[in-house]
Write a protein that holds these residues in place. Structure first.
Motif, PDB file in Angstrom:
ATOM      1  N   ALA A  71       4.346  14.209  -9.142  1.00 29.18           N
ATOM      2  CA  ALA A  71       3.698  13.121  -8.425  1.00 29.18           C
ATOM      3  C   ALA A  71       4.709  12.001  -8.247  1.00 29.18           C
ATOM      4  O   ALA A  71       5.551  11.774  -9.115  1.00 29.18           O
ATOM      5  N   VAL A  72       4.614  11.315  -7.128  1.00 31.02           N
ATOM      6  CA  VAL A  72       5.471  10.164  -6.855  1.00 31.02           C
ATOM      7  C   VAL A  72       4.583   8.930  -6.803  1.00 31.02           C
ATOM      8  O   VAL A  72       3.603   8.893  -6.056  1.00 31.02           O
ATOM      9  N   VAL A  73       4.913   7.934  -7.610  1.00 33.06           N
ATOM     10  CA  VAL A  73       4.110   6.715  -7.696  1.00 33.06           C
ATOM     11  C   VAL A  73       4.897   5.550  -7.119  1.00 33.06           C
ATOM     12  O   VAL A  73       6.082   5.370  -7.428  1.00 33.06           O
ATOM     13  N   LEU A  74       4.241   4.744  -6.293  1.00 26.01           N
ATOM     14  CA  LEU A  74       4.873   3.597  -5.653  1.00 26.01           C
ATOM     15  C   LEU A  74       4.072   2.325  -5.952  1.00 26.01           C
ATOM     16  O   LEU A  74       2.835   2.336  -5.831  1.00 26.01           O
ATOM     17  N   PRO A  75       4.731   1.228  -6.287  1.00 22.94           N
ATOM     18  CA  PRO A  75       4.029  -0.051  -6.450  1.00 22.94           C
ATOM     19  C   PRO A  75       3.880  -0.755  -5.112  1.00 22.94           C
ATOM     20  O   PRO A  75       4.195  -1.933  -4.966  1.00 22.94           O
ATOM     21  N   SER A  76       3.412  -0.017  -4.102  1.00 23.51           N
ATOM     22  CA  SER A  76       3.314  -0.552  -2.747  1.00 23.51           C
ATOM     23  C   SER A  76       2.340   0.274  -1.922  1.00 23.51           C
ATOM     24  O   SER A  76       2.546   1.476  -1.726  1.00 23.51           O
ATOM     25  N   GLY A  77       1.301  -0.384  -1.419  1.00 23.27           N
ATOM     26  CA  GLY A  77       0.382   0.310  -0.535  1.00 23.27           C
ATOM     27  C   GLY A  77       1.002   0.613   0.806  1.00 23.27           C
ATOM     28  O   GLY A  77       0.734   1.663   1.397  1.00 23.27           O
ATOM     29  N   TYR A 100       1.397   8.488  -4.393  1.00 28.17           N
ATOM     30  CA  TYR A 100       0.257   7.674  -4.796  1.00 28.17           C
ATOM     31  C   TYR A 100       0.660   6.211  -4.930  1.00 28.17           C
ATOM     32  O   TYR A 100       1.691   5.892  -5.520  1.00 28.17           O
ATOM     33  N   GLU A 101      -0.171   5.339  -4.407  1.00 29.79           N
ATOM     34  CA  GLU A 101      -0.072   3.920  -4.744  1.00 29.79           C
ATOM     35  C   GLU A 101      -0.511   3.778  -6.201  1.00 29.79           C
ATOM     36  O   GLU A 101      -1.327   4.564  -6.685  1.00 29.79           O
ATOM     37  N   LEU A 102       0.037   2.808  -6.909  1.00 28.42           N
ATOM     38  CA  LEU A 102      -0.153   2.714  -8.361  1.00 28.42           C
ATOM     39  C   LEU A 102      -1.617   2.751  -8.777  1.00 28.42           C
ATOM     40  O   LEU A 102      -1.985   3.503  -9.693  1.00 28.42           O
ATOM     41  N   SER A 103      -2.478   1.952  -8.142  1.00 25.69           N
ATOM     42  CA  SER A 103      -3.879   1.914  -8.577  1.00 25.69           C
ATOM     43  C   SER A 103      -4.571   3.251  -8.334  1.00 25.69           C
ATOM     44  O   SER A 103      -5.423   3.675  -9.114  1.00 25.69           O
ATOM     45  N   GLU A 104      -4.218   3.933  -7.251  1.00 24.70           N
ATOM     46  CA  GLU A 104      -4.754   5.271  -6.983  1.00 24.70           C
ATOM     47  C   GLU A 104      -4.400   6.223  -8.112  1.00 24.70           C
ATOM     48  O   GLU A 104      -5.239   6.998  -8.594  1.00 24.70           O
ATOM     49  N   PHE A 105      -3.143   6.200  -8.499  1.00 26.27           N
ATOM     50  CA  PHE A 105      -2.683   7.135  -9.525  1.00 26.27           C
ATOM     51  C   PHE A 105      -3.376   6.870 -10.861  1.00 26.27           C
ATOM     52  O   PHE A 105      -3.827   7.809 -11.533  1.00 26.27           O
ATOM     53  N   LEU A 106      -3.481   5.599 -11.233  1.00 27.35           N
ATOM     54  CA  LEU A 106      -4.086   5.261 -12.526  1.00 27.35           C
ATOM     55  C   LEU A 106      -5.557   5.665 -12.564  1.00 27.35           C
ATOM     56  O   LEU A 106      -6.018   6.288 -13.528  1.00 27.35           O
ATOM     57  N   LEU A 135      -4.947   3.439   3.260  1.00 26.51           N
ATOM     58  CA  LEU A 135      -5.139   4.212   2.025  1.00 26.51           C
ATOM     59  C   LEU A 135      -6.581   4.223   1.559  1.00 26.51           C
ATOM     60  O   LEU A 135      -7.017   5.158   0.893  1.00 26.51           O
ATOM     61  N   GLY A 136      -7.311   3.159   1.857  1.00 22.20           N
ATOM     62  CA  GLY A 136      -8.687   3.072   1.393  1.00 22.20           C
ATOM     63  C   GLY A 136      -8.799   3.009  -0.122  1.00 22.20           C
ATOM     64  O   GLY A 136      -9.634   3.694  -0.718  1.00 22.20           O
ATOM     65  N   VAL A 137      -7.955   2.186  -0.751  1.00 21.21           N
ATOM     66  CA  VAL A 137      -7.990   2.119  -2.217  1.00 21.21           C
ATOM     67  C   VAL A 137      -9.268   1.476  -2.743  1.00 21.21           C
ATOM     68  O   VAL A 137      -9.608   1.618  -3.919  1.00 21.21           O
ATOM     69  N   SER A 199      -0.921  -5.905  -4.363  1.00 23.02           N
ATOM     70  CA  SER A 199      -0.201  -4.688  -4.753  1.00 23.02           C
ATOM     71  C   SER A 199       0.985  -4.413  -3.831  1.00 23.02           C
ATOM     72  O   SER A 199       1.532  -3.321  -3.853  1.00 23.02           O
ATOM     73  N   ASP A 200       1.380  -5.400  -3.034  1.00 22.40           N
ATOM     74  CA  ASP A 200       2.562  -5.277  -2.175  1.00 22.40           C
ATOM     75  C   ASP A 200       3.425  -6.521  -2.334  1.00 22.40           C
ATOM     76  O   ASP A 200       2.972  -7.641  -2.058  1.00 22.40           O
ATOM     77  N   SER A 201       4.680  -6.328  -2.736  1.00 26.46           N
ATOM     78  CA  SER A 201       5.591  -7.452  -2.926  1.00 26.46           C
ATOM     79  C   SER A 201       5.866  -8.182  -1.624  1.00 26.46           C
ATOM     80  O   SER A 201       6.156  -9.387  -1.626  1.00 26.46           O
ATOM     81  N   SER A 202       5.798  -7.483  -0.494  1.00 26.78           N
ATOM     82  CA  SER A 202       6.070  -8.113   0.789  1.00 26.78           C
ATOM     83  C   SER A 202       5.061  -9.217   1.096  1.00 26.78           C
ATOM     84  O   SER A 202       5.446 -10.326   1.495  1.00 26.78           O
ATOM     85  N   CYS A 203       3.793  -8.931   0.907  1.00 19.97           N
ATOM     86  CA  CYS A 203       2.757  -9.935   1.137  1.00 19.97           C
ATOM     87  C   CYS A 203       2.904 -11.098   0.158  1.00 19.97           C
ATOM     88  O   CYS A 203       2.759 -12.269   0.535  1.00 19.97           O
TER      89      CYS A 203
END
Length: 234
Positions: A71-77, A100-106, A135-137, A199-203
């Motif tokens: 699985a690949v986890v990203l801290p970014s939606g 997976y975005e982090l919250s999805e994975f957890l 993503l519809g988190v 959950s996105d550093s850009s925002c």
């Protein structure tokens, strides 16, 4: 479980604490985390700017670098959504691993909401556009925040409205982007929160820039913070 971290460009260059926090949370929950150093960009900026060929090269690189990942986890939606929803368009046939975005994975994979975090502060949460719409988190991030010891979660008025960043949109349409950011910051201040979380550093970068310019103080409230940083707090 063996997990690979896709740290994203912004975390790599500007917000390394977000990457470290993501690893800390995953390891706390029993994951073995690896970090393939050959990883580069997901290609989002190029896709959004109309350059599908270099974007496809980057997606194919992701597929190759993370080929053995469970699985690949990203801290970014936004980066997760780019790979999941647009990757095969610019790189047809690329064998992308599960991302997976982090919250999805957890919540979905590890089936955890209480990660053992402690954060005694008043927090409001901004659901970023890609995580919300592509993503519809849903309520996964807020379920994680509600389980944090000491954290007081307060609703953000107009939460589903865009913050105005939008990647290259902020550069090409700076006045509109700034106006949207000002609206978002004003609503965040209405909550009297100590921290504005996303959950996105850009925002968060966009909003923190506005908050900082308004006050010209490093202690200006609310301070921006990534979801991973709260979840890593003990």
């Amino acid at each position: 479980m063996r997990v690979s971290l896709f740290v994203t460009c912004l975390a790599d260059t500007l917000f390394p604490a977000v990457g470290r926090a993501t690893v800390e949370v995953l390891e706390r929950l029993g994951c073995t985390v690896d970090f393939p150093t050959a990883q580069t960009c997901c290609g989002q900026m190029h896709m959004n700017s109309g350059y599908p060929s270099p974007a496809g090269d980057m997606v194919r690189n992701v597929a190759e670098v993370f080929a053995d990942a469970d699985a690949v986890v990203l801290p970014s939606g936004s980066c997760t959504a780019t790979l999941r929803h647009h990757g095969h368009t610019v790189a047809p046939g690329a064998a992308l691993p599960p991302v997976y975005e982090l919250s999805e994975f957890l919540v979905d994979v590890l089936q955890v909401t209480d990660v053992g975090a402690v954060f005694p502060h008043r927090v409001t949460y901004h659901p970023t556009c890609h995580s919300l719409r592509l993503l519809g988190v849903g309520d996964r991030p807020t379920r994680l925040l509600q389980a944090v010891s000491g954290l007081q979660l307060v609703a953000l008025p107009g939460a589903e409205e865009c913050c105005g960043f939008g990647g290259t949109f902020a550069i090409k349409n700076a006045d509109t982007s700034t106006a949207m950011g000002l609206d978002k910051v004003a609503k965040a201040k209405e909550t009297d929160a100590d921290y504005l979380c996303a959950s996105d550093s850009s925002c968060l970068m966009h909003l923190q820039g506005i908050i900082g310019k308004q006050s010209r103080r490093t202690t200006a409230r609310p301070r921006t913070i990534h979801l991973a940083e709260i979840l890593a707090s003990r």
